[in-house]
Design an enzyme around this catalytic site. Structure first.
Site, PDB file in Angstrom:
ATOM      1  N   HIS A 167      34.747  13.329  59.551  1.00  0.00           N
ATOM      2  CA  HIS A 167      35.594  12.164  59.228  1.00  0.00           C
ATOM      3  C   HIS A 167      36.388  11.797  60.476  1.00  0.00           C
ATOM      4  O   HIS A 167      37.276  12.537  60.895  1.00  0.00           O
ATOM      5  CB  HIS A 167      36.514  12.512  58.056  1.00  0.00           C
TER       6      HIS A 167
ATOM      7  N   LYS B   2      37.479   1.392  52.730  1.00  0.00           N
ATOM      8  CA  LYS B   2      38.471   1.376  53.818  1.00  0.00           C
ATOM      9  C   LYS B   2      37.775   1.855  55.080  1.00  0.00           C
ATOM     10  O   LYS B   2      37.060   2.865  55.073  1.00  0.00           O
ATOM     11  CB  LYS B   2      39.623   2.298  53.417  1.00  0.00           C
TER      12      LYS B   2
ATOM     13  N   LYS C 189      38.251   3.060  58.980  1.00  0.00           N
ATOM     14  CA  LYS C 189      39.252   3.568  59.910  1.00  0.00           C
ATOM     15  C   LYS C 189      39.051   2.896  61.270  1.00  0.00           C
ATOM     16  O   LYS C 189      37.929   2.788  61.754  1.00  0.00           O
ATOM     17  CB  LYS C 189      39.133   5.084  60.057  1.00  0.00           C
TER      18      LYS C 189
ATOM     19  N   ASP D 276      42.326   0.484  58.262  1.00  0.00           N
ATOM     20  CA  ASP D 276      43.526   1.289  58.517  1.00  0.00           C
ATOM     21  C   ASP D 276      43.530   1.639  59.997  1.00  0.00           C
ATOM     22  O   ASP D 276      42.649   2.361  60.478  1.00  0.00           O
ATOM     23  CB  ASP D 276      43.490   2.564  57.658  1.00  0.00           C
TER      24      ASP D 276
ATOM     25  N   GLU E 132      45.985  -2.141  56.817  1.00  0.00           N
ATOM     26  CA  GLU E 132      46.886  -1.004  56.620  1.00  0.00           C
ATOM     27  C   GLU E 132      47.451  -0.571  57.968  1.00  0.00           C
ATOM     28  O   GLU E 132      46.696  -0.277  58.909  1.00  0.00           O
ATOM     29  CB  GLU E 132      46.114   0.148  55.955  1.00  0.00           C
TER      30      GLU E 132
ATOM     31  N   ASP F 287      51.942   2.243  55.591  1.00  0.00           N
ATOM     32  CA  ASP F 287      51.663   3.652  55.278  1.00  0.00           C
ATOM     33  C   ASP F 287      52.608   4.533  56.092  1.00  0.00           C
ATOM     34  O   ASP F 287      53.638   4.993  55.578  1.00  0.00           O
ATOM     35  CB  ASP F 287      50.190   3.964  55.561  1.00  0.00           C
TER      36      ASP F 287
ATOM     37  N   LYS G 129      51.549   8.167  49.403  1.00  0.00           N
ATOM     38  CA  LYS G 129      50.912   9.484  49.473  1.00  0.00           C
ATOM     39  C   LYS G 129      51.962  10.436  48.923  1.00  0.00           C
ATOM     40  O   LYS G 129      53.052  10.538  49.500  1.00  0.00           O
ATOM     41  CB  LYS G 129      50.604   9.866  50.926  1.00  0.00           C
TER      42      LYS G 129
ATOM     43  N   GLU H  72      43.010   5.495  46.556  1.00  0.00           N
ATOM     44  CA  GLU H  72      41.947   6.087  47.395  1.00  0.00           C
ATOM     45  C   GLU H  72      41.973   7.606  47.171  1.00  0.00           C
ATOM     46  O   GLU H  72      41.867   8.384  48.125  1.00  0.00           O
ATOM     47  CB  GLU H  72      42.169   5.733  48.868  1.00  0.00           C
TER      48      GLU H  72
END
Ligand code: MUC
Ligand code: MG
Length: 373
Positions: free
Chosen positions: A22, A167, A169, A198, A224, A249, A273, A327
């Protein structure tokens, strides 16, 4: 002796491999380190929480290792010997002894909620205000990936889990190249699914004002945290100038941060979160401030494992303000999970696990397997 008294707090570090690497803006993860926190009550009930950050210390300054030090050395001694239904007072006492360290505090907050709810034989959601919903829409996140791999992964996820929202990145490498990659991806998918980005706070004002309009033209649905956490003026400028909803965020790690975003009208959505906010109680306050200020909230993730994700689901399913989907897919990114049953993901939603506490039981063989030597 009281059944609700906290007899001991145990922590262990797990390293859980991911189904694929990731890629974040500054780091690529192949495994997720998770600090499993067990709060054991005198009556024999145990509750579980997870100390997790997305990928590593780059996100918020903590990692699973720092959490172990802080919990073993500072937070566990505050919990042991207290009744778990003193949770609010225990969390307040954490603040007297340890500044910040919200991810570590969140792991303890969740483990205490789980233990308390299990002792009462009720779901954690019932401690958080009760039922608002039983499931929530789920966005799947792709790491930083080349175009063909990203298209393949999206096609696969539409078929296997019915995701309608993805989403992407951003924030690594040259912004022009990074932007082109996403524009081409949006073109290849041709409006079939909803796409959001994001940037993890990696662009400065000029870069954001240069490239975000291009991404808006390509049909992206949400931006984001394109710019640094502290710079609410730039976030407000983006929110008011570009016409695509903006989600804060990194800018919101406390209820006070949420108030600052509301006052500055710096965003349309706040990413909640439960980890970065220091647990379920602080997340409730943050959501209430966002709601009062007319902002939507999104059930965001730190890529928690099953217990941490279930905690965020109990929060989202008891909180009306989480009106912008979620998410909460963390366990699906793990090669193998470590509970006896899994959270159900289907038809583009995540379903709340049923049963007392968080609704999940540990699988100790797997936990032992993933425990760091
Ligand atoms: C973040 O900043 O939102 C959540 C999903 C993902 O891929 O990264 C995280 C962290
Ligand atoms: Mg983010």
């Amino acid at each position: 002796m009281s059944d609700l008294k906290i007899a001991k707090v145990e922590t262990r570090l797990l390293d859980v491999p991911l189904i694929r690497p990731h890629g974040f803006a500054t780091y690529t993860a192949t495994a997720q380190p998770i600090l499993l926190v067990s709060v054991v009550l005198e009556g024999g009930v145990t509750g579980y929480g997870e100390g997790v950050v997305p990928g590593g210390a780059w996100w918020g300054g903590e990692n699973a290792e720092t959490m172990k030090v802080i919990i073993d050395g500072n937070l566990a001694p505050i919990m042991v010997g207290r009744e778990v239904n003193e949770l609010g007072g225990i969390m307040a006492d954490f603040e007297k002894s340890v500044a910040n360290m919200r991810f570590a505090k969140a792991a303890c907050d969740v483990a205490m909620h789980d233990a308390w709810a299990r002792a009462l034989g009720i779901p954690v959601r019932d401690l958080l205000g009760g039922r608002v919903r039983d499931e929530i829409d789920l966005t799947w996140a792709l790491g930083v990936l080349p175009l063909d791999e990203a298209v393949n992964e999206i096609e696969e996820r539409i078929t296997s889990h019915g995701h309608k929202s993805f989403k992407l990145k951003m924030g690594s490498g040259d912004p022009a190249v990074d932007t082109e990659r996403i524009v081409q991806l949006a073109g290849a998918l041709d409006g079939k699914v909803s796409l959001r980005i994001d940037v993890n706070a990696r662009w400065d004002r000029i870069t954001a004002l240069k490239y975000l309009p291009r991404l808006a033209d390509a049909g992206l649905d949400l931006f984001e945290q394109p710019t640094p956490a502290h710079d609410l003026e730039t976030l407000r400028e983006i929110t008011t100038r570009i016409g695509v909803p903006v989600m804060a965020d990194e800018s919101v790690c406390s209820p006070a941060d949420a108030l600052a975003v509301v006052k500055a009208q710096a965003a349309d959505v706040i990413a909640i979160k439960t980890t970065k906010l220091g647990g379920l109680l602080e997340s409730k306050k943050t959501a209430a401030i966002a709601e009062a200020g007319g902002l939507a909230c999104h059930g965001a993730t730190s890529l928690e494992g099953p217990f941490g994700t279930a905690a965020s689901l109990h929060f989202a399913c008891s909180t009306k303000a989480i009106s912008y989907g979620s998410e909460l897919f963390g366990p699906m990114l793990l090669k193998e999970s470590y509970t006896t049953t899994d959270i159900v993901y289907e038809d583009g939603v995540a379903r709340l696990p049923q049963g007392p506490g968080l609704g999940l039981e540990p699988d100790w063989d797997k936990i032992n397997h993933f425990t760091r030597a």
